[in-house]
Design a protein around this motif. Structure first.
Motif, PDB file in Angstrom:
ATOM      1  N   UNK A  20     -21.500  -7.093  -4.408  1.00 55.67           N
ATOM      2  CA  UNK A  20     -22.110  -5.770  -4.552  1.00 55.67           C
ATOM      3  C   UNK A  20     -23.618  -5.812  -4.336  1.00 55.67           C
ATOM      4  N   UNK A  21     -24.252  -6.858  -4.832  1.00 55.03           N
ATOM      5  CA  UNK A  21     -25.699  -6.986  -4.701  1.00 55.03           C
ATOM      6  C   UNK A  21     -26.101  -7.284  -3.257  1.00 55.03           C
ATOM      7  N   UNK A  22     -25.245  -7.990  -2.533  1.00 54.95           N
ATOM      8  CA  UNK A  22     -25.593  -8.416  -1.175  1.00 54.95           C
ATOM      9  C   UNK A  22     -25.014  -7.522  -0.078  1.00 54.95           C
ATOM     10  N   UNK A  23     -24.082  -6.644  -0.421  1.00 57.23           N
ATOM     11  CA  UNK A  23     -23.432  -5.793   0.579  1.00 57.23           C
ATOM     12  C   UNK A  23     -23.458  -4.344   0.085  1.00 57.23           C
ATOM     13  N   UNK A  24     -24.358  -3.541   0.662  1.00 58.38           N
ATOM     14  CA  UNK A  24     -24.518  -2.152   0.217  1.00 58.38           C
ATOM     15  C   UNK A  24     -23.261  -1.314   0.414  1.00 58.38           C
ATOM     16  N   UNK A  25     -22.535  -1.541   1.499  1.00 58.90           N
ATOM     17  CA  UNK A  25     -21.311  -0.772   1.745  1.00 58.90           C
ATOM     18  C   UNK A  25     -20.271  -1.053   0.667  1.00 58.90           C
ATOM     19  N   UNK A  26     -20.135  -2.318   0.290  1.00 54.20           N
ATOM     20  CA  UNK A  26     -19.188  -2.683  -0.781  1.00 54.20           C
ATOM     21  C   UNK A  26     -19.626  -2.072  -2.117  1.00 54.20           C
ATOM     22  N   UNK A  27     -20.930  -2.074  -2.377  1.00 59.03           N
ATOM     23  CA  UNK A  27     -21.464  -1.473  -3.605  1.00 59.03           C
ATOM     24  C   UNK A  27     -21.123   0.013  -3.670  1.00 59.03           C
ATOM     25  N   UNK A  28     -21.315   0.720  -2.572  1.00 59.49           N
ATOM     26  CA  UNK A  28     -21.027   2.160  -2.541  1.00 59.49           C
ATOM     27  C   UNK A  28     -19.545   2.413  -2.766  1.00 59.49           C
ATOM     28  N   UNK A  29     -18.699   1.537  -2.227  1.00 62.04           N
ATOM     29  CA  UNK A  29     -17.254   1.676  -2.404  1.00 62.04           C
ATOM     30  C   UNK A  29     -16.853   1.457  -3.865  1.00 62.04           C
ATOM     31  N   UNK A  30     -17.413   0.413  -4.488  1.00 61.39           N
ATOM     32  CA  UNK A  30     -17.013   0.052  -5.859  1.00 61.39           C
ATOM     33  C   UNK A  30     -17.745   0.865  -6.928  1.00 61.39           C
ATOM     34  N   UNK A  31     -19.030   1.004  -6.770  1.00 59.08           N
ATOM     35  CA  UNK A  31     -19.850   1.693  -7.779  1.00 59.08           C
ATOM     36  C   UNK A  31     -20.783   2.694  -7.103  1.00 59.08           C
ATOM     37  N   UNK A  32     -20.259   3.847  -6.705  1.00 58.85           N
ATOM     38  CA  UNK A  32     -21.097   4.805  -5.986  1.00 58.85           C
ATOM     39  C   UNK A  32     -22.251   5.366  -6.827  1.00 58.85           C
ATOM     40  N   UNK A  33     -22.160   5.266  -8.137  1.00 52.97           N
ATOM     41  CA  UNK A  33     -23.226   5.791  -8.990  1.00 52.97           C
ATOM     42  C   UNK A  33     -24.402   4.833  -9.144  1.00 52.97           C
ATOM     43  N   UNK A  34     -24.275   3.615  -8.635  1.00 48.75           N
ATOM     44  CA  UNK A  34     -25.344   2.621  -8.738  1.00 48.75           C
ATOM     45  C   UNK A  34     -26.091   2.548  -7.410  1.00 48.75           C
ATOM     46  N   UNK A  35     -27.405   2.625  -7.479  1.00 45.61           N
ATOM     47  CA  UNK A  35     -28.244   2.563  -6.292  1.00 45.61           C
ATOM     48  C   UNK A  35     -29.250   1.423  -6.454  1.00 45.61           C
ATOM     49  N   UNK A  36     -29.124   0.403  -5.625  1.00 43.78           N
ATOM     50  CA  UNK A  36     -30.020  -0.750  -5.675  1.00 43.78           C
ATOM     51  C   UNK A  36     -31.073  -0.709  -4.569  1.00 43.78           C
ATOM     52  N   UNK A  37     -31.180   0.407  -3.884  1.00 41.00           N
ATOM     53  CA  UNK A  37     -32.077   0.473  -2.725  1.00 41.00           C
ATOM     54  C   UNK A  37     -33.550   0.327  -3.104  1.00 41.00           C
ATOM     55  N   UNK A  38     -33.917   0.655  -4.321  1.00 39.77           N
ATOM     56  CA  UNK A  38     -35.320   0.536  -4.720  1.00 39.77           C
ATOM     57  C   UNK A  38     -35.688  -0.888  -5.158  1.00 39.77           C
TER      58      UNK A  38
END
Length: 195
Positions: A20-38
């Protein structure tokens, strides 16, 4: 310490968190409410490193880390630790909660195992409790990995400090349940309904 089944779950979860930390697409799929872009890439790398240390392939001797932590905390009082534990229980913890029994508290202070909900082996170290700090010795930066968490109060107040259902706090004579078992289950259930 944790059960082998819990260790397997922690390994799987750690791998998913790394992804999730290394793959933004996977993060959005699993935890759409979490945004690590900042987060900066250095901060993402730190999160990845932390999650990778949760893997069972990483050595972590929780027993020795726990004892070192207790020794550092008590200092010269280490040889009288049972008296210190008794004092902390009776003079500090009982003011906040009466749910925890002395044998449970003493076991936690000695070993770090707070809740034993089953008659099973808690044989695997809980690597999610380890952390690394950077220290400077002799002008050189060093990373030191150990257990830096609480060793005095424990997790009891978070899960069952303010339990008002007195019926759940009593056990029948000969009942093998721990006094904190029902209140801590109720406390976790109440906490999870907030999420």
């Amino acid at each position: 310490c944790i059960r082998p089944q819990t260790e397997a779950y922690l390994n799987t979860t750690a791998k998913r968190l790394v992804r999730m930390v290394t793959d933004d697409d996977y993060l959005i799929t699993c935890l759409p409410m979490v945004d690590l872009s900042s987060l900066k890439f250095k901060e993402r790398d730190s999160l990845e490193t932390i999650f990778k240390t949760w893997s069972s392939s990483t050595s972590f001797d929780i027993e020795s880390f726990w004892e070192q932590r207790v020794r550092r905390d008590l200092g010269t009082r280490y040889d009288a630790r049972h008296g210190v534990f008794d004092w902390d229980y009776n003079m500090k913890l009982l003011d906040m909660t009466t749910v925890i029994s002395w044998p449970e508290y003493k076991e936690w202070r000695e070993t770090g195992v707070a809740f034993q909900l089953r008659d099973t082996s808690y044989s695997q170290p809980n690597r999610s409790l380890s952390s690394t700090i950077n220290i400077r010795t002799d002008g050189r930066q060093q990373s030191l990995r150990a257990y830096w968490g609480d060793i005095t109060t424990g997790p009891y107040l978070a899960y069952c400090g303010h339990h008002t259902d007195m019926k759940k706090m009593t056990t029948a004579p000969g009942d093998k349940r721990s006094p904190a078992e029902d209140p801590q289950k109720a406390g976790r259930a109440a906490f999870l309904t907030l999420c």
